[in-house]
Motif scaffolding. Structure first.
Motif: not given
Length: 771
Positions: A632, A637, A640-641
Motif C-alpha cells: 500500500q 494505484n 489502494k492495496s
C-alpha cells in the motif's frame, strides 16, 4: 525426454554402483549423535547439548542391557563429556573442561529438534535454526554445503528468482536480511550475479538463522538474520582439503602454529575465464538470455564478441587462546566478481568500431574479537569490524551511442561490546553497546547527453541492548525477553525495539512457541531498471535520509505448535509481518510505476507447515507455506492495496534423503504458484511511445515446478587421505519456468513481451581430497 531420462539414470547409477564394492567397509564405531538417538528412544529421555560439543566423536554401540545410569557412566568414561541429569527426562551434555564455568551458559541454548529436515540442521529453544556444516548430510541439488542454498530449504525462505543473493524471508526483499560473516556485515553475498554463494563452504561450521524473535544484540535488518561462522576451536592437528566442480577449484587448510594458536585459510577461484563447462553455459544462459548480450539490432552488424567472467574469494582466520579464560580471533575476507564484454561491429556507414564494457563487484572485510571469562559467571567480548563493498560498471550502449559509468561503494565500521552474566543455573542476562558508521557513495556519469552525479551520505548509529534468558527447573519453559534502543544521528531518531521469545513444552512431546519483535533498518537497495548493465538488474545501496528515503521499521509476531516424538516432527506456525517506509524504487517495479518514487508499506500474513519423518537411514519431509503479501503506497494505484511483487501464495517443498555407509542421496521437488505481474491493456502500436497497463500486479505467471537430485560418495583413497565424489542435477526434467515477465517497446513502438526463465537442466560434478 527418453534420452534425458537415460542421462539422469546413468549419471547417478555410476556413483550408486560404486558403493557396492565398499558396502562392507563400515566402521564399528558410530557417531555419538547416532548413539544418543538410540538412547533417547530406549530410555525415553532427551539430551540437551551444543552441537559442536559432539563434533567428530565416534564410539562403539552400548549394550542394550545397561541401565540409564550405567550407560551415562560409560559415556562419561569414553567421551570425556559431562552428562548431568536435570530432570527425569532431560540430560545436559557439556565438555568436562568447561563444567565449572560454562555449563550454565550452554544449558540455556537447548537443542529441541536435532535433525530438522536432515542431519546437521537443528532447532533451538531460542527460536533459531542452526546448521552444523561439518555434520551436514545432504540436500537435493547440492553437492557442497553452500550456506545460502541450505537455508532456502527452511519453511518460509526461498528465492523467487533462484539467486542466493536474493533470498526472500517471509515476503521480504533481500536487502532486508542482515547477513553476518564472522561478525562482518555483508553487502555482497553471491558470485555469478547471485547464483553461487560467495562464502567458501569448507571452513564454515555454523549458520544461525533467525526469522523472528531475534536477539536484542542484533539490529539493522527488518526481515531476518543469517549469521555465518567458521570453526572456532583449535584442534592442534593439520587439516587440509582441495577440490573442484565444473565452475571452480578451491582449497582450505587449518594450520597449527603453536599450542595456543592456529591459522585457517581458504581460497576459491573459478576457471570460467579459461574454459566453459555445461554448468557455466547454463548459468550464463540464465543470467544473460534476455539481456543485450543476446539481442541484435538492425543498425549495427556484429562481427565478434568476447565475454570473460571470473570470480574468487579468500578468507583467513587467526585463533589465539591467550589463556584458559580469554581468547582472540581475527578474520579477513575478500570477494571478487568480474565480467568483461567486448564487441566488434560495423555501423550502417560501414565504419569499424570496438567497444568494451565491464562490471566489477569487490568486497573486503575484517573483524577482531576478544572474549574473556571472569569470575562470578561473567563473560565479556569486544568485537570490531570493517566492511567495504564496491560495485563499478561501465556499459557502452551501441544502439544509442551512449556510455554509462556507475559506482556504488559502501564502507561500514562497527564496534560491539557484549556482557553476559549467568545469575543462576536457570537465569542469564545479556547486554551491551553497539556503534556503527556507514557511508555510501553513488557515482553516475553518462555521455550523450552528458551528465555527472556524485553523492555521499553517512549515518552513525548508537545502540544499547539488553535481555534475559530463563529456563524453568523442569526445562519445560524457556523465555527470552529484551529490547534494543537505537539512535540514528543524521536522522535524529530514537527507535525502541522490544523482542521476546516464549517456548513451552507440554504433554512431553508438544511445544508451543510465541515470538515477536520490532526492528529497524537504515540502509536499503534501489533498482534502476531503466539504466541496467546489459539489461541485468543491478541493485545499489542507499542510506536513509530526511527526504525521499525514510528509516525502515517492521513489526512481526508468530505463534507455532510442534510435535516431536519417534523421529516424527510436525510443526505449524502462523505469523503476521509488517514492513513500513519502503520506497517504490526498492521494489523493482517493471510496470507503470517503474519511474515513480513513493513511500509505502507491505504486510504479510501467512502460515508455515512442516512434517518430517526419519526412519533408519531415510529422512523425508514436506513443507507448505501460504502467505498473502500486499503493498500500500500513498500515491500508487490511487492509494489502494495491490499484490506485492514477491507475493507467492503457495509454496511446497518435498524431499527424500538416504544415507548408507559412505553414500548419500537426495531427491527433491519444488513447486510454488506464480509471481504477480502487470499486463498491458493492449499489445499494439503506441503512438505516444508509452505502454498503457492494467491494474498493477493483477496477473500471475504460470506455476513454478523443479525437480533436483544429488549424490555424494566418500571413500579412503589411501592412509590419511579421504576422497569425496559428488554429482547433482538441478531441474532434472528441464522444466521451463518463467520467473519474471515484463514488457517493452521495439523500434516501431510495438509492445513486446520479455520472459525471464529459470535455470534449465544444470548438471554439476565435484571431486575432493581431504588430508
Amino acid at each position: 525426454m527418453n534420452k534425458l531420462l537415460q542421462r539422469v539414470v546413468f549419471y547417478f547409477l555410476i556413483i550408486s554402483f560404486c558403493t557396492l564394492a565398499y558396502s562392507q567397509n563400515q566402521e564399528e564405531k558410530q557417531p555419538i549423535a547416532k548413539i544418543l538417538l538410540q538412547l533417547e528412544k530406549r530410555y525415553n529421555v532427551k539430551f540437551s547439548f551444543e552441537p559442536n560439543t559432539l563434533k567428530d566423536i565416534k564410539i562403539s554401540p552400548l549394550y542394550p542391557e545397561l541401565s540409564l545410569e550405567q550407560a551415562l557412566k560409560q559415556l562419561t568414561l569414553v567421551t570425556q563429556l559431562n552428562f548431568e541429569i536435570l530432570s527425569k527426562r532431560f540430560i545436559a551434555i557439556t565438555p568436562k573442561k568447561d563444567k565449572e564455568f560454562n555449563e550454565n551458559i550452554q544449558r540455556l541454548d537447548e537443542v529441541i529438534v536435532t535433525n530438522y529436515l536432515t542431519k546437521g540442521i537443528a532447532k533451538t529453544s531460542n527460536g533459531t535454526i542452526e546448521v552444523d556444516a561439518k555434520s551436514f548430510n545432504i540436500l537435493p541439488g547440492l553437492i557442497e554445503p553452500d550456506v545460502l542454498q541450505i537455508v532456502q530449504n527452511l519453511p518460509g525462505i526461498l528465492s523467487v528468482d533462484e539467486r542466493i543473493s536474493n533470498i526472500n524471508v517471509r515476503g521480504g526483499t533481500n536487502d532486508q536480511n542482515l547477513i553476518l560473516y564472522e561478525g562482518i556485515r555483508m553487502y555482497q553475498s553471491g558470485h555469478f550475479f547471485g547464483l553461487i554463494s560467495a562464502f567458501n563452504p569448507y571452513l564454515t561450521e555454523e549458520i544461525i538463522v533467525s526469522k523472528n524473535g531475534t536477539s536484542a544484540k542484533l539490529g539493522n535488518g527488518v526481515s531476518s538474520t543469517i549469521s555465518i561462522k567458521n570453526t572456532d576451536d583449535i584442534n592442534h592437528q593439520f587439516n587440509a582439503g582441495i577440490g573442484g566442480n565444473l565452475l571452480s577449484i578451491d582449497g582450505f587448510a587449518k594450520i597449527p602454529l603453536a599450542d595456543k594458536t592456529e591459522l585457517q585459510l581458504s581460497a576459491r577461484r573459478s576457471f570460467t575465464d579459461i574454459a566453459a563447462s555445461v554448468t557455466y553455459d547454463a548459468y550464463f544462459d540464465r543470467i544473460f538470455r534476455d539481456s543485450e548480450l543476446n539481442i541484435t539490432n538492425d543498425i549495427n552488424t556484429l562481427l565478434a564478441l568476447d565475454e570473460r567472467f571470473l570470480f574468487y574469494d579468500f578468507n583467513a582466520k587467526f585463533l589465539y587462546n591467550i589463556n584458559e579464560s580469554s581468547k582472540l580471533r581475527v578474520n579477513v575476507l575478500n570477494i571478487y566478481n568480474n565480467l568483461d564484454y567486448n564487441q566488434e561491429f560495423t555501423t550502417s556507414e560501414n565504419n569499424f568500431q570496438k567497444t568494451k564494457s565491464a562490471l566489477n563487484q569487490i568486497s573486503y572485510g575484517a573483524s577482531t574479537n576478544y572474549s574473556k571469562l571472569w569470575k562470578d559467571n561473567i563473560s565479556t567480548s569486544i568485537e570490531a569490524y570493517y566492511s567495504n563493498y564496491d560495485l563499478d560498471a561501465e556499459n557502452n550502449d551501441i544502439t544509442n551511442a551512449q556510455r554509462l559509468t556507475q559506482e556504488n561503494k559502501v564502507e561500514d565500521y562497527g564496534l560491539r561490546i557484549d556482557i553476559s552474566k549467568t545469575i543462576s543455573k536457570y537465569l542469564k542476562y545479556n547486554g551491551g553497546y553497539q556503534f556503527n558508521e556507514v557511508g555510501v557513495t553513488n557515482l553516475e556519469d553518462v555521455t550523450n547527453p552528458n551528465f555527472t552525479s556524485l553523492k555521499k551520505e553517512i549515518i552513525r548509529t548508537h545502540a544499547l541492548f539488553g535481555e534475559i534468558e530463563w529456563h524453568s527447573p523442569s526445562r519445560d519453559t524457556y523465555i527470552r525477553a529484551g529490547s534494543r534502543i537505537s539512535y540514528f544521528g543524521k536522522l535524529a531518531e530514537v527507535i525502541i525495539e522490544p523482542r521476546f521469545n516464549i517456548n513451552y513444552r507440554f504433554l512431553d512431546y508438544f511445544r508451543l512457541e510465541v515470538l515477536g519483535e520490532l526492528k529497524s533498518q537504515s540502509i536499503t537497495q534501489i533498482i534502476d531498471l531503466q539504466q541496467d548493465f546489459f539489461g541485468i538488474e543491478k541493485r545499489r545501496w542507499q542510506l536513509a535520509n530526511n527526504n525521499d528515503v525514510p528509516l525502515i521499521t517492521s513489526e512481526q509476531i508468530s505463534v507455532g505448535l510442534s510435535y516431536n516424538e519417534n523421529d516424527l516432527l510436525v510443526s505449524f506456525e502462523g505469523y503476521y509481518k509488517g514492513v513500513n517506509n519502503i520506497t517504490a524504487r526498492s521494489q523493482g517495479f517493471q510496470n507503470q510505476f517503474q519511474f515513480t518514487n513513493d513511500i509505502g508499506f507491505y504486510t504479510v500474513k501467512g502460515i508455515d507447515f512442516l512434517i518430517n519423518k526419519r526412519y533408519n537411514d531415510f529422512s523425508t519431509w514436506l513443507s507448505y507455506s501460504y502467505s498473502k503479501n500486499d503493498y500500500q503506497f500513498e500515491d500508487l494505484n490511487n492509494g489502494k492495496s495491490f499484490a506485492n511483487t514477491l507475493d507467492l501464495r503457495h509454496v511446497i517443498n518435498t524431499s527424500l534423503t538416504y544415507s548408507l555407509n559412505n553414500l548419500k542421496i537426495g531427491f527433491g521437488i519444488n513447486w510454488h504458484s506464480g509471481r504477480p505481474y502487470t499486463k498491458p491493456i493492449e499489445l499494439q502500436n503506441n503512438s505516444n511511445s508509452n505502454i498503457e497497463y492494467q491494474s498493477p500486479n493483477s496477473s500471475r505467471l504460470p506455476d513454478y515446478f523443479r525437480t533436483d537430485i544429488s549424490a555424494i560418495y566418500n571413500f579412503n583413497l589411501s592412509k590419511g587421505i579421504k576422497a569425496e565424489v559428488g554429482a547433482s542435477i538441478w531441474n532434472i526434467f528441464n522444466q521451463t519456468n518463467i520467473i519474471n515477465r515484463f514488457y517493452t517497446l521495439d523500434s516501431d513502438d510495438s509492445v513486446i513481451e520479455i520472459n525471464n526463465r529459470s535455470l534449465k537442466f544444470t548438471p554439476n560434478f565435484s571431486f575432493r581430497l581431504n588430508f
